[in-house]
Write a protein that holds these residues in place. Structure first.
Motif, PDB file in Angstrom:
ATOM      1  N   PRO A  46       0.834  -1.207   0.000  1.00 35.06           N
ATOM      2  CA  PRO A  46       0.000   0.000   0.000  1.00 35.06           C
ATOM      3  C   PRO A  46       0.868   1.255   0.000  1.00 35.06           C
ATOM      4  O   PRO A  46       1.971   1.253   0.562  1.00 35.06           O
ATOM      5  CB  PRO A  46      -0.808  -0.129   1.296  1.00 35.06           C
ATOM      6  N   PHE A  66       0.871   4.424   1.473  1.00 31.99           N
ATOM      7  CA  PHE A  66       1.297   5.056   2.723  1.00 31.99           C
ATOM      8  C   PHE A  66       2.185   4.110   3.530  1.00 31.99           C
ATOM      9  O   PHE A  66       3.115   4.555   4.220  1.00 31.99           O
ATOM     10  CB  PHE A  66       0.088   5.480   3.556  1.00 31.99           C
ATOM     11  N   SER A 120       4.220  10.216   0.417  1.00 31.64           N
ATOM     12  CA  SER A 120       2.956   9.482   0.525  1.00 31.64           C
ATOM     13  C   SER A 120       2.033   9.815  -0.647  1.00 31.64           C
ATOM     14  O   SER A 120       1.431   8.928  -1.260  1.00 31.64           O
ATOM     15  CB  SER A 120       2.259   9.810   1.851  1.00 31.64           C
ATOM     16  N   LEU A 180       0.741   7.324  -3.675  1.00 32.71           N
ATOM     17  CA  LEU A 180      -0.693   7.223  -3.899  1.00 32.71           C
ATOM     18  C   LEU A 180      -1.049   7.622  -5.331  1.00 32.71           C
ATOM     19  O   LEU A 180      -1.903   7.001  -5.976  1.00 32.71           O
ATOM     20  CB  LEU A 180      -1.443   8.121  -2.904  1.00 32.71           C
ATOM     21  N   GLU A 226      -4.389   4.404   6.924  1.00 30.92           N
ATOM     22  CA  GLU A 226      -4.591   3.569   5.735  1.00 30.92           C
ATOM     23  C   GLU A 226      -5.062   2.163   6.114  1.00 30.92           C
ATOM     24  O   GLU A 226      -5.991   1.620   5.503  1.00 30.92           O
ATOM     25  CB  GLU A 226      -3.284   3.498   4.945  1.00 30.92           C
TER      26      GLU A 226
END
Length: 302
Positions: free
Chosen positions: A35, A37, A85, A89, A210
C-alpha cells in the motif's frame, strides 16, 4: 548569498532526479504489493535505522532538535510525510511518465511559493529558465513529435502529484530558514535524522489511517524487500542529502530546476532496460533543460 553553481554541485544535483526517476518506476511496479502510505512509512523507517548509527546524537536530551521541534516537525511533514505518501498514492492511478512530468513543474512552484510566502523576487532569467527547462520536458514526452504530446491524458493521480510537488516546494524553502549556526546543520547525518525522525512519525500516522480505513495487505517477497531497500537508500538518503546540499549552497530555485531532469532520466532508464538506442530528441531535451538551469543559476548567483 547563494554560491555560484559549480560543476561539482551540478554533478551532486544530478543524483536526486536519477534516484527519483527510479523511484517512480519502482513505485508503480509495486502498487499491488505494498500500500502507498505503508510503503512510505517502511521506506523512512529503514532509512532512519540506517542513519541512526551516524546521527543518533541528535536524539539526546541536550540536542537543538528539541527546542526547534516545530521547524523539524514541519520539515518532516512536508518532505518525508506528505510528498512521498502523495507520490506513491498518485502512482496507483497515474503512470511514472505523468508523475515525473507533474513533478517537473517544481521550478514554477518554487518561484511562486518563494514570491508569495517568502517575499523572494522573481527574476526574468528565472522565468525564461523555467520555460526552457519545461520545453525540454515537453520534447521528452513528445518523443520529437507533437502528436505524442497531444495523446497524453491526465488522471486523478496527477492532481495528487501537484499537491505533492507544492509540498516539496515549501519543504525546500523551509530548508533555507534553518539557522546557519544550528549545530545540526553542520552534521549531515544528524540533520537528516532530525527530519526523518519526525517524518517517520507522520508517515506512521498516515499508514495507520490507511490500515484502519482501507482493506490493505503486504505481499511479502524478494520484490517487496528489495523495493523497500532501494527507496530507503537511493531516493531517500542519497537524494535528500544531495538536495539539501544544493538548496543550502545555490538556493531552492536553482536547485529546483534539476528536478526537470527526472522525466528525461526516466525515459533513458526505460530505453536502457529495453535495449534501445537514445534518439536525437533526447539530446535536444537535455540541452534545453541544462540551458534553463544555467540561465537561472547565473542570474541567481548575480
Amino acid at each position: 548569498m547563494n554560491q555560484k553553481l559549480t560543476p561539482s554541485i551540478a554533478i551532486l544535483l544530478l543524483v536526486p532526479p536519477l534516484m527519483w526517476a527510479g523511484n517512480a518506476v519502482v513505485g508503480r511496479a509495486v502498487v499491488s504489493i505494498i500500500p502507498p502510505f505503508t510503503l512510505n512509512f517502511l521506506r523512512w523507517f529503514v532509512a532512519l535505522a540506517l542513519l541512526l548509527p551516524l546521527g543518533y546524537q541528535v536524539l539526546r536530551a541536550g540536542s537543538s532538535l528539541w527546542p526547534q521541534w516545530r521547524r523539524y516537525s514541519m520539515l518532516g511533514l512536508l518532505g518525508v510525510g506528505m510528498y512521498n505518501s502523495l507520490q506513491y498514492l498518485a502512482l496507483h492511478t497515474s503512470s511514472p511518465v505523468n508523475v515525473t512530468l507533474v513533478a517537473a513543474s517544481l521550478p514554477i512552484w518554487m518561484l511562486i511559493v518563494g514570491r508569495v510566502f517568502y517575499r523572494t523576487p522573481v527574476q526574468r532569467a528565472q522565468v525564461l529558465g523555467s520555460a526552457l527547462s519545461l520545453a525540454g520536458v515537453a520534447v521528452v514526452l513528445s518523443q520529437g513529435s507533437w502528436q505524442h504530446l497531444l495523446m497524453l491524458r491526465f488522471v486523478a493521480g496527477d492532481l495528487l502529484m501537484v499537491m505533492a510537488t507544492i509540498c516539496f516546494a515549501f519543504y525546500s524553502w523551509q530548508l533555507t530558514r534553518v539557522d546557519p549556526d544550528d549545530p545540526l546543520r553542520a552534521h549531515w547525518a544528524g540533520f537528516l535524522v532530525a527530519q526523518i525522525a519526525y517524518g517517520t512519525v507522520w508517515s506512521g500516522v498516515l499508514a495507520g489511517v490507511e490500515w484502519v480505513a482501507v482493506d490493505v495487505y503486504i505481499e511479502w517477497g524478494w520484490t517487496a524487500v528489495l523495493t523497500i531497500l532501494y527507496v530507503a537508500v537511493g531516493p531517500a538518503i542519497l537524494a535528500f542529502r544531495c538536495w539539501t546540499i544544493g538548496v543550502q549552497r545555490v538556493g531552492p530555485t536553482t536547485t529546483g530546476f534539476f528536478s526537470n531532469l527526472t522525466p528525461l532520466m526516466a525515459a533513458l532508464m526505460s530505453l536502457g532496460l529495453l535495449g534501445e538506442i537514445p534518439r536525437l530528441y533526447h539530446g535536444l531535451a537535455f540541452a534545453l533543460i541544462i540551458g534553463g538551469i544555467v540561465l537561472s543559476s547565473r542570474r541567481a548567483a548575480a
